[in-house]
Design a protein around this motif. Structure first.
Motif, PDB file in Angstrom:
ATOM      1  N   GLU A 183       0.837  -1.208   0.000  1.00 55.20           N
ATOM      2  CA  GLU A 183       0.000   0.000   0.000  1.00 55.20           C
ATOM      3  C   GLU A 183       0.874   1.261   0.000  1.00 55.20           C
ATOM      4  O   GLU A 183       0.551   2.255  -0.662  1.00 55.20           O
ATOM      5  N   ILE A 184       1.983   1.204   0.737  1.00 60.08           N
ATOM      6  CA  ILE A 184       2.910   2.333   0.749  1.00 60.08           C
ATOM      7  C   ILE A 184       3.517   2.534  -0.633  1.00 60.08           C
ATOM      8  O   ILE A 184       3.621   3.665  -1.127  1.00 60.08           O
ATOM      9  N   VAL A 185       3.921   1.419  -1.258  1.00 61.42           N
ATOM     10  CA  VAL A 185       4.497   1.499  -2.602  1.00 61.42           C
ATOM     11  C   VAL A 185       3.514   2.175  -3.554  1.00 61.42           C
ATOM     12  O   VAL A 185       3.883   3.075  -4.324  1.00 61.42           O
ATOM     13  N   VAL A 189       4.173   5.673  -5.651  1.00 56.77           N
ATOM     14  CA  VAL A 189       4.167   5.680  -7.117  1.00 56.77           C
ATOM     15  C   VAL A 189       3.054   6.578  -7.643  1.00 56.77           C
ATOM     16  O   VAL A 189       3.253   7.352  -8.587  1.00 56.77           O
ATOM     17  N   ALA A 190       1.877   6.492  -7.026  1.00 59.01           N
ATOM     18  CA  ALA A 190       0.766   7.346  -7.457  1.00 59.01           C
ATOM     19  C   ALA A 190       1.099   8.819  -7.240  1.00 59.01           C
ATOM     20  O   ALA A 190       0.774   9.673  -8.072  1.00 59.01           O
ATOM     21  N   GLY A 191       1.743   9.119  -6.134  1.00 65.81           N
ATOM     22  CA  GLY A 191       2.128  10.496  -5.858  1.00 65.81           C
ATOM     23  C   GLY A 191       3.116  11.020  -6.887  1.00 65.81           C
ATOM     24  O   GLY A 191       3.016  12.170  -7.337  1.00 65.81           O
ATOM     25  N   LEU A 192       4.074  10.175  -7.267  1.00 66.08           N
ATOM     26  CA  LEU A 192       5.033  10.579  -8.294  1.00 66.08           C
ATOM     27  C   LEU A 192       4.347  10.835  -9.625  1.00 66.08           C
ATOM     28  O   LEU A 192       4.624  11.828 -10.312  1.00 66.08           O
ATOM     29  N   ALA A 193       3.449   9.927 -10.003  1.00 65.48           N
ATOM     30  CA  ALA A 193       2.749  10.062 -11.281  1.00 65.48           C
ATOM     31  C   ALA A 193       1.918  11.335 -11.299  1.00 65.48           C
ATOM     32  O   ALA A 193       1.897  12.073 -12.300  1.00 65.48           O
TER      33      ALA A 193
END
Length: 203
Positions: A183-185, A189-193
């Protein structure tokens, strides 16, 4: 097989050095440097203190060898040479870290990420060694980011990812499951995108 000082009666203590370092690594990894006594080490390895001192010089010397073993074997970073995007590279890095700190055949957490973050003043030199390895880890992450982000972004992003990995290590020690860490990953990744998407100019 290496031989330490002779025990009473003239018979030498003997032990497998490679196995001794492996055993010590597991103990230090599980309990931390200050959580492992000389007695714990000699009992687990199966030698008397003089033999341990003869082979490694001190408990600190054994810890350094154990840490080096961990770093070259179990602490290797993988950002994926085949990654086509930053998100893919970061996902591979963090998913690899999540697997490493929760693998059932290994100790929980990362020996480098969470090792000797605080310690007795007598052990400051060892703490410095571990901190230097954490710095080297950040630099390796930074190098892996270079194909995907500008020069001014690699340092801050590498520090952020290293902090995420340290947090995952601590959470794994506290019992977090692979699903919890995934969930952290996904959040990272979503935040970066989202950040990169918002940074692109609109037509």
């Amino acid at each position: 097989m290496e031989h330490g000082p002779k025990r009473r009666g003239g018979r030498p203590w003997s032990f497998d050095r490679d196995r001794a370092v492996e055993t010590a690594m597991r103990l230090f990894w599980r309990h931390g440097y200050e959580g492992v006594s000389l007695g714990d080490l000699t009992k687990a390895i199966g030698v008397a203190p003089p033999s341990l001192y003869a082979a490694f010089g001190s408990k600190a010397g054994l810890f350094r060898e154990a840490l080096a073993r961990y770093a070259t074997g179990m602490g290797v970073l993988d950002m994926g040479a085949s990654a086509a995007t930053l998100e893919q590279a970061v996902r591979r890095l963090l998913e690899g870290a999540a697997r490493a700190v929760t693998a059932p055949e290994r100790e929980r957490g990362c020996m480098i990420s969470s090792g000797l973050t605080t310690c007795h003043p007598d052990h400051e030199a060892l703490a410095g060694d571990v901190a230097a390895r954490r710095q080297a880890m950040r630099e390796a992450i930074e190098e892996g980011l270079r194909p995907f982000v500008g020069a001014g972004e690699t340092g801050p992003l590498a520090r952020h990812l290293a902090a995420v990995m340290q947090g995952m290590s601590v959470q794994a020690r506290d019992g977090a499951t692979p699903a919890d860490l995934q969930e952290i990953v996904e959040e990272v990744v979503a935040g970066l995108a989202a950040r990169r998407g918002s940074a692109r100019p609109t037509s």
